[in-house]
Design a protein around this motif. Sequence first.
Motif, PDB file in Angstrom:
ATOM      1  N   ALA A 102       0.778  -1.158  -0.079  1.00 20.94           N
ATOM      2  CA  ALA A 102       0.023  -0.007   0.236  1.00 20.94           C
ATOM      3  C   ALA A 102       0.672   1.291   0.005  1.00 20.94           C
ATOM      4  CB  ALA A 102      -0.885   0.115   1.275  1.00 20.94           C
ATOM      5  N   ALA A 103       1.922   1.341   0.856  1.00 18.66           N
ATOM      6  CA  ALA A 103       2.902   2.568   0.927  1.00 18.66           C
ATOM      7  C   ALA A 103       3.422   2.679  -0.398  1.00 18.66           C
ATOM      8  CB  ALA A 103       4.092   2.306   2.030  1.00 18.66           C
ATOM      9  N   ILE A 104       3.911   1.608  -1.003  1.00 21.55           N
ATOM     10  CA  ILE A 104       4.511   2.052  -2.642  1.00 21.55           C
ATOM     11  C   ILE A 104       3.602   2.465  -3.257  1.00 21.55           C
ATOM     12  CG2 ILE A 104       5.401   0.733  -4.422  1.00 21.55           C
ATOM     13  CD1 ILE A 104       7.219   1.042  -1.883  1.00 21.55           C
ATOM     14  N   TYR A 105       2.208   2.075  -3.373  1.00 25.39           N
ATOM     15  CA  TYR A 105       1.205   2.439  -4.354  1.00 25.39           C
ATOM     16  C   TYR A 105       0.694   3.862  -4.078  1.00 25.39           C
ATOM     17  CZ  TYR A 105       1.697  -1.380  -7.335  1.00 25.39           C
ATOM     18  OH  TYR A 105       2.373  -2.348  -8.545  1.00 25.39           O
ATOM     19  N   VAL A 106       0.836   4.055  -2.697  1.00 21.61           N
ATOM     20  CA  VAL A 106       0.284   5.563  -2.188  1.00 21.61           C
ATOM     21  C   VAL A 106       1.207   6.461  -2.783  1.00 21.61           C
ATOM     22  CG1 VAL A 106       0.144   7.005  -0.202  1.00 21.61           C
ATOM     23  CG2 VAL A 106      -1.088   4.844   0.013  1.00 21.61           C
ATOM     24  N   ASP A 107       2.598   6.208  -2.781  1.00 26.25           N
ATOM     25  CA  ASP A 107       3.310   7.225  -3.268  1.00 26.25           C
ATOM     26  C   ASP A 107       3.237   7.277  -4.798  1.00 26.25           C
ATOM     27  OD1 ASP A 107       6.010   8.474  -3.389  1.00 26.25           O
ATOM     28  OD2 ASP A 107       6.994   6.656  -3.744  1.00 26.25           O
ATOM     29  N   ARG A 108       2.997   6.228  -5.678  1.00 25.13           N
ATOM     30  CA  ARG A 108       2.647   6.494  -6.937  1.00 25.13           C
ATOM     31  C   ARG A 108       1.465   7.202  -7.246  1.00 25.13           C
ATOM     32  NH1 ARG A 108       4.557   0.670  -9.456  1.00 25.13           N
ATOM     33  NH2 ARG A 108       6.596   0.700  -8.593  1.00 25.13           N
ATOM     34  N   PHE A 109       0.475   6.900  -6.384  1.00 26.25           N
ATOM     35  CA  PHE A 109      -0.854   7.686  -6.550  1.00 26.25           C
ATOM     36  C   PHE A 109      -0.807   9.306  -6.308  1.00 26.25           C
ATOM     37  CE2 PHE A 109      -4.265   9.556  -3.862  1.00 26.25           C
ATOM     38  CZ  PHE A 109      -5.389   9.924  -4.882  1.00 26.25           C
ATOM     39  N   LEU A 110       0.168   9.410  -5.223  1.00 14.96           N
ATOM     40  CA  LEU A 110       0.397  10.950  -4.777  1.00 14.96           C
ATOM     41  C   LEU A 110       1.199  11.655  -5.966  1.00 14.96           C
ATOM     42  CD1 LEU A 110       1.106  10.679  -0.887  1.00 14.96           C
ATOM     43  CD2 LEU A 110      -1.010  11.614  -1.959  1.00 14.96           C
ATOM     44  N   SER A 111       2.086  10.851  -6.612  1.00 17.32           N
ATOM     45  CA  SER A 111       2.955  11.467  -7.513  1.00 17.32           C
ATOM     46  C   SER A 111       2.520  11.560  -9.092  1.00 17.32           C
ATOM     47  CB  SER A 111       4.505  11.163  -7.236  1.00 17.32           C
ATOM     48  OG  SER A 111       4.748   9.685  -7.174  1.00 17.32           O
ATOM     49  N   ALA A 112       1.351  10.849  -9.149  1.00 16.56           N
ATOM     50  CA  ALA A 112       0.880  10.819 -10.512  1.00 16.56           C
ATOM     51  C   ALA A 112       0.214  12.110 -10.983  1.00 16.56           C
ATOM     52  CB  ALA A 112      -0.249   9.750 -10.385  1.00 16.56           C
TER      53      ALA A 112
END
Length: 314
Positions: free
Chosen positions: A304-314
């Motif tokens: 989840a933390a990895i994909y939150v990072d991608r979500f926030l930087s998209a």
Amino acid sequence: MQEVKTDLLIIGAGPGGLSAALYARRAGLDFEIVEKKMAGGQIINTASVENYPGFKDDISGYELAQNLLGHCKRFDIEVREYFAVNSIESVNTRKKDKSYHFKCPGDEKLIWTNSVIMATGASPDRLNVEGESGLIGKGISFCATCDGALYRDREVAVVGGGDTAIDEAIFLTKFAKKVYIIHRRNELRAVEILKDRVLKNKKIEFLWNSVVEKFIGKNKLEEILIRNKKENKTYKLKVDGVFEYIGWKPNSELVKDLVELDEKNFIITNFKMETSLPGIFAVGDVRNTPLRQVITAVADGAIAAIYVDRFLSA
Ligand SMILES: Cc1cc2nc3c(=O)[nH]c(=O)nc-3n(C[C@H](O)[C@H](O)[C@H](O)COP(=O)(O)OP(=O)(O)OC[C@H]3O[C@@H](n4cnc5c(N)ncnc54)[C@H](O)[C@@H]3O)c2cc1C
């Protein structure tokens, strides 16, 4: 009310939330992690964890939780303990815009955040039979590790037939002179290694095809009214304590109107731990996972933390 603004709010500091926090810190995210009780999650309630890889000698759940917390502290992660998030409101789902997407009031603080990881775990189901609510804490318990030692040389019963019920029944034989397992089926759902151990244990007696109809006792539990479903007969069993292990209810109320849940109210996610609402992720016991254990919760937290990072930087 004091306001806090962050990119990520992790709700719950059990194994799933703590692992998400570690990975979020290492990804350089700005986040808050809150916990409504003491940090550590459900695992602090068990005397021994035998299946967490890398810990070949028995480790208590409390120690394992302390190790996780110590690891977080090493990365300067502070859990806001005794802080319950009371609701989540989706205020803005437009991405790219710097305004905060979710408004999350707690008891004394309001948290504005761009993303949320639901790591809120699950709570024990109750039998909901006559006499139960008045006798909780007076003979009825949901935690053998917490209360087992109170029943030294006494007779107790465990209700349930899954892994946790069996595990805790075996644990109770350290104290109690006799442990009945009241199980509604005529076979066990538990894993083979546990089945083998429980069936060989001379202090344990199974009451198969049986259900609890009523708990009896004035100021403390005295008897259980049991019905044998096969013979359709009821009888009373004298015990000093009973431990209920019949299942778990997900703590998903905060998002029940925001994201898709399954028929038992577990949060539905994809392999990235994304829910049906962009920005809300779910990990561990609260999501519809096939296995509810520390190892799966910590793995979910990392993902989840990895994909939150991608979500926030998209
Ligand atoms: C008796 C027992 C024995 C077990 N034995 C084992 C074992 O041997 N091996 C194993 O791998 N697993 C075991 N488990 C299962 C394991 O404990 C769980 O799978 C694991 O703890 C799940 O982690 P989690 O982070 O998803 O949720 P949890 O550990 O449930 O943590 C969720 C946290 O969220 C907090 N929270 C909930 N709502 C809010 C809110 N609104 N605001 C703030 N905080 C909130 C809760 O207080 C809780 O601390 C056992 C469980 C029990 C109960």
